[in-house]
Design a protein around this motif. Structure first.
Motif, PDB file in Angstrom:
ATOM      1  N   SER A 191      -1.242   4.517 -30.621  1.00 41.00           N
ATOM      2  CA  SER A 191       0.139   4.994 -30.705  1.00 41.00           C
ATOM      3  C   SER A 191       0.438   6.060 -29.664  1.00 41.00           C
ATOM      4  O   SER A 191       1.600   6.393 -29.426  1.00 41.00           O
ATOM      5  N   ALA A 192      -0.603   6.612 -29.043  1.00 44.96           N
ATOM      6  CA  ALA A 192      -0.423   7.711 -28.096  1.00 44.96           C
ATOM      7  C   ALA A 192      -0.234   7.221 -26.662  1.00 44.96           C
ATOM      8  O   ALA A 192      -0.452   7.980 -25.714  1.00 44.96           O
ATOM      9  N   ARG A 193       0.209   5.989 -26.482  1.00 40.24           N
ATOM     10  CA  ARG A 193       0.403   5.481 -25.121  1.00 40.24           C
ATOM     11  C   ARG A 193       1.375   6.331 -24.301  1.00 40.24           C
ATOM     12  O   ARG A 193       1.110   6.594 -23.120  1.00 40.24           O
ATOM     13  N   PRO A 194       2.526   6.769 -24.855  1.00 39.94           N
ATOM     14  CA  PRO A 194       3.412   7.628 -24.049  1.00 39.94           C
ATOM     15  C   PRO A 194       2.729   8.926 -23.625  1.00 39.94           C
ATOM     16  O   PRO A 194       2.924   9.390 -22.491  1.00 39.94           O
ATOM     17  N   LEU A 195       1.927   9.507 -24.509  1.00 39.78           N
ATOM     18  CA  LEU A 195       1.184  10.718 -24.158  1.00 39.78           C
ATOM     19  C   LEU A 195       0.153  10.410 -23.089  1.00 39.78           C
ATOM     20  O   LEU A 195      -0.010  11.170 -22.116  1.00 39.78           O
ATOM     21  N   ALA A 196      -0.551   9.296 -23.246  1.00 43.38           N
ATOM     22  CA  ALA A 196      -1.567   8.911 -22.265  1.00 43.38           C
ATOM     23  C   ALA A 196      -0.949   8.734 -20.884  1.00 43.38           C
ATOM     24  O   ALA A 196      -1.533   9.142 -19.865  1.00 43.38           O
ATOM     25  N   ALA A 197       0.244   8.146 -20.835  1.00 48.36           N
ATOM     26  CA  ALA A 197       0.900   7.921 -19.540  1.00 48.36           C
ATOM     27  C   ALA A 197       1.205   9.235 -18.836  1.00 48.36           C
ATOM     28  O   ALA A 197       1.082   9.347 -17.605  1.00 48.36           O
ATOM     29  N   HIS A 248       5.168  16.713 -37.223  1.00 50.27           N
ATOM     30  CA  HIS A 248       3.836  16.096 -37.215  1.00 50.27           C
ATOM     31  C   HIS A 248       3.762  14.950 -36.210  1.00 50.27           C
ATOM     32  O   HIS A 248       2.675  14.469 -35.908  1.00 50.27           O
ATOM     33  N   ASP A 249       4.924  14.533 -35.707  1.00 52.60           N
ATOM     34  CA  ASP A 249       5.007  13.494 -34.677  1.00 52.60           C
ATOM     35  C   ASP A 249       5.597  14.137 -33.431  1.00 52.60           C
ATOM     36  O   ASP A 249       6.797  14.049 -33.175  1.00 52.60           O
ATOM     37  N   PRO A 250       4.776  14.815 -32.629  1.00 45.77           N
ATOM     38  CA  PRO A 250       5.307  15.647 -31.542  1.00 45.77           C
ATOM     39  C   PRO A 250       5.855  14.833 -30.380  1.00 45.77           C
ATOM     40  O   PRO A 250       5.454  13.692 -30.133  1.00 45.77           O
ATOM     41  N   ASP A 251       6.756  15.456 -29.653  1.00 41.41           N
ATOM     42  CA  ASP A 251       7.312  14.872 -28.439  1.00 41.41           C
ATOM     43  C   ASP A 251       6.219  14.904 -27.354  1.00 41.41           C
ATOM     44  O   ASP A 251       5.724  15.978 -27.010  1.00 41.41           O
ATOM     45  N   PRO A 252       5.829  13.748 -26.798  1.00 39.38           N
ATOM     46  CA  PRO A 252       4.800  13.743 -25.761  1.00 39.38           C
ATOM     47  C   PRO A 252       5.131  14.641 -24.576  1.00 39.38           C
ATOM     48  O   PRO A 252       4.232  15.227 -23.970  1.00 39.38           O
ATOM     49  N   ALA A 253       6.415  14.771 -24.252  1.00 34.78           N
ATOM     50  CA  ALA A 253       6.813  15.606 -23.119  1.00 34.78           C
ATOM     51  C   ALA A 253       6.546  17.080 -23.379  1.00 34.78           C
ATOM     52  O   ALA A 253       6.350  17.863 -22.442  1.00 34.78           O
ATOM     53  N   VAL A 254       6.542  17.480 -24.651  1.00 35.78           N
ATOM     54  CA  VAL A 254       6.213  18.856 -25.017  1.00 35.78           C
ATOM     55  C   VAL A 254       4.705  19.032 -25.110  1.00 35.78           C
ATOM     56  O   VAL A 254       4.147  20.044 -24.672  1.00 35.78           O
TER      57      VAL A 254
END
Length: 257
Positions: free
Chosen positions: A34-40, A240-246
């Motif tokens: 689920s962390a693909r946006p963060l990984a990118a 608990h579901d943080p914004d990847p950009a943050v």
């Protein structure tokens, strides 16, 4: 998709992106990759390894389950990453990452995000009741009810859960329902495993969402206090579901230092 073989022969599917120092991302409950946006976002400066925990996505699930097998899984991913990696775990994935870091020398830095050790907020009875009911529902094959129990346990109101059950995506949650027992096992009795935490010798960062439930912030603070070399930080405005950009800049600063 690259496949890593764990110590008991379980195949683990793992995505790798970017270049630079290695980071492994560990999902929480009802998630896989689920962390693909963060990984990118992290892949601009790091080699990011995002794997399906056992029983999820395309990874296998060798019986019988034990938390030690998931620790071996994470160890195998770190080995495939070159033997040294920073590890980020969120929710139950944070509990798993903490357990692994107590014995895995290849974990060089550790980030634990909202570790849900709710017994630290005086909710030990609630944790025990959840464990007992979850086991009953899974043993009876009532996967949908097990997922609904988990969602209520983490604070979703009943109308929201009912709405989710009516959606086509609910079937994907039911497929992951057996792994809820794995997440619960990683949390033990719901309290911070202080004996394990004391053995984590690497720098650690414990994050809490400023807009997450207060019991999660209490749990995160208690976790940070139990680790010998930890910093505690609140991500203001984040749930608990943080914004990847943050989140990404915070992780990049910590893992890059």
């Amino acid at each position: 998709m690259p496949v890593i073989t764990s110590a008991d022969g379980t195949p683990l599917t793992c995505e790798r992106s970017g270049s630079g120092p290695a980071i492994v991302l560990v999902d929480g409950a009802l998630c896989h990759r689920s962390a693909r946006p963060l990984a990118a976002l992290l892949a601009t400066d790091f080699t990011v390894h995002l794997y399906d925990r056992r029983g999820r996505g395309e990874s296998g699930d060798t019986a019988p389950f034990a938390v030690a097998r998931e620790v071996e899984d994470l160890r195998a991913v770190v080995a495939a990453a070159g033997g040294r990696a920073g590890v980020y775990g969120i929710s139950s994935g944070a509990a798993l990452a903490l357990t692994a870091a107590a014995s895995e020398p290849g974990i060089t830095r550790l980030v634990l995000h909202d570790p849900p050790f709710i017994a630290e907020a005086g909710r030990a009875d609630r944790a025990k009741e959840y464990t007992e009911r979850l086991q009953e529902l899974l043993a009876a094959g009532r996967r949908g009810d097990a997922v609904a129990l988990f969602l209520a346990h983490v604070g979703l109101p009943e109308p929201a859960v009912a709405g989710m059950r009516a959606q086509p995506s609910w079937a994907a949650f039911e497929a992951l329902a057996p792994t809820l027992a794995y997440d619960d096992a990683a949390l033990g009795d719901g309290s911070v495993p202080r004996g394990l935490a004391a053995r984590v010798a690497v720098p650690a960062l414990v994050l809490a969402g400023g807009a997450a439930p207060p019991l999660l912030r209490q749990a995160a603070a208690a976790t940070a206090q139990a680790l010998p070399h930890a910093e505690y930080r609140t991500l203001e405005g984040q749930t608990h579901d943080p914004d990847p950009a943050v989140l990404a800049p915070v992780l990049a600063e910590f893992f890059g230092s």
